[in-house]
Motif scaffolding. Structure first.
Motif, PDB file in Angstrom:
ATOM      1  N   VAL A  39      -7.730  -5.055  -1.339  1.00 22.01           N
ATOM      2  CA  VAL A  39      -6.533  -5.765  -0.854  1.00 22.01           C
ATOM      3  C   VAL A  39      -6.827  -7.265  -0.755  1.00 22.01           C
ATOM      4  O   VAL A  39      -6.046  -8.098  -1.224  1.00 22.01           O
ATOM      5  N   LEU A  41       2.804  -1.748   4.262  1.00 24.87           N
ATOM      6  CA  LEU A  41       2.540  -0.311   4.143  1.00 24.87           C
ATOM      7  C   LEU A  41       3.876   0.366   3.835  1.00 24.87           C
ATOM      8  O   LEU A  41       4.818   0.277   4.619  1.00 24.87           O
ATOM      9  N   PHE A  74       2.414   4.739   3.028  1.00 24.70           N
ATOM     10  CA  PHE A  74       0.956   4.861   2.893  1.00 24.70           C
ATOM     11  C   PHE A  74       0.493   5.871   3.931  1.00 24.70           C
ATOM     12  O   PHE A  74       0.667   5.658   5.134  1.00 24.70           O
ATOM     13  N   LEU A  98       0.864  -1.189   0.000  1.00 27.91           N
ATOM     14  CA  LEU A  98       0.000   0.000   0.000  1.00 27.91           C
ATOM     15  C   LEU A  98       0.894   1.230   0.000  1.00 27.91           C
ATOM     16  O   LEU A  98       1.802   1.338   0.838  1.00 27.91           O
ATOM     17  N   LEU A 136     -11.034  -0.327   0.598  1.00 29.24           N
ATOM     18  CA  LEU A 136      -9.618  -0.702   0.497  1.00 29.24           C
ATOM     19  C   LEU A 136      -9.423  -2.161   0.906  1.00 29.24           C
ATOM     20  O   LEU A 136      -8.706  -2.917   0.234  1.00 29.24           O
ATOM     21  N   SER A 180      -2.729   2.061  -4.274  1.00 26.49           N
ATOM     22  CA  SER A 180      -2.490   3.450  -3.883  1.00 26.49           C
ATOM     23  C   SER A 180      -3.799   4.151  -3.547  1.00 26.49           C
ATOM     24  O   SER A 180      -4.822   3.896  -4.184  1.00 26.49           O
ATOM     25  N   ASN A 181      -3.750   5.067  -2.607  1.00 25.65           N
ATOM     26  CA  ASN A 181      -4.923   5.913  -2.354  1.00 25.65           C
ATOM     27  C   ASN A 181      -4.847   7.196  -3.176  1.00 25.65           C
ATOM     28  O   ASN A 181      -5.779   7.987  -3.155  1.00 25.65           O
TER      29      ASN A 181
END
Ligand code: GRF
Length: 208
Positions: A76, A86, A89, A7, A72, A36-37
């Motif tokens: 995932v 992470l 992230f 992430l 999310l 990715s956010n």
């Protein structure tokens, strides 16, 4: 083969170091996805170049933290991870998300935890007059930047450092300790006993 899902929110240099080490050192693992956010994250370009699957779950498209976390988690889970990594992230994950992946989720934080959790770690270390700084790889628990410590790196603070020079010195060590910690996890070398992490071979868990 253990399935690693990373992430990210930004350039993803830690993710790249992990992917490169995994491929070059022939770990019993594969980086199966970069999630990715942020739609523009540089890490997504790397994923595309390397043929790694990627996904974007944009936090701005969700009305609440809970809705984002749920979306999310579904993305995932869709990649069937043995380990969630992470890597830069920058969203705080809620307890439900953390509990879903507890025991199989690692984070890296650019400070010697438990000092300086949260943001602006390098600035805060300089303001506190620290003579040493570093980074910490830890299992993720619901409390931010807490959880059993797998490995730490230590670097000196030098006269004249600002947060950028210190961040650069620490980041270079992150690219050493994070791949090592992930390798240990996928090789089954990490045991958590009463909140402390033991490396099965007795390898040093500090990078000096
Ligand atoms: C690293 O310093 C990491 O410790 C922190 O955010 C930064 C991410 O860098 N959590 P990158 O995206 O891995 O290059």
């Amino acid at each position: 083969m253990k399935r690693i899902v990373t992430l990210v929110s930004g350039r993803g240099s830690n993710m790249q170091a992990i992917h490169a080490a995994c491929v070059q050192q022939g770990w019993p693992a594969e980086v199966v996805a970069v999630v990715s956010n942020r739609p523009g994250a540089g890490a997504l370009d790397y994923a595309a170049q390397q043929g790694i699957a990627s996904a974007v779950v944009d936090h701005r498209a969700h009305a609440s933290r809970e809705a984002f976390d749920a979306a999310l988690a579904d993305v995932v889970d869709g990649f069937e991870p043995d380990l969630v990594v992470l890597a830069g992230f920058m969203r705080i994950l809620g307890a439900d998300f953390v509990q879903r992946f507890e025991g199989r989720m690692l984070n890296i934080h650019p400070s010697l935890l438990p000092a300086f959790p949260g943001l602006h770690t390098h600035r805060r270390a300089l303001e506190a007059g620290c003579q040493a700084a570093g980074a910490t790889v830890h299992f993720v628990t619901p409390e931010l930047d807490h959880g059993p410590i797998v490995m730490q790196s230590v670097v000196p603070v030098r006269p004249g450092d600002d947060e950028h020079t210190l961040a650069e010195r620490v980041l270079a060590t992150e690219h050493g300790i994070y791949p090592l910690a992930v390798r240990w996890f996928v090789e089954g070398k990490l045991q958590v006993v009463e909140g402390r992490v033991h490396q099965a071979d007795g390898a040093s868990q500090v990078w000096l």
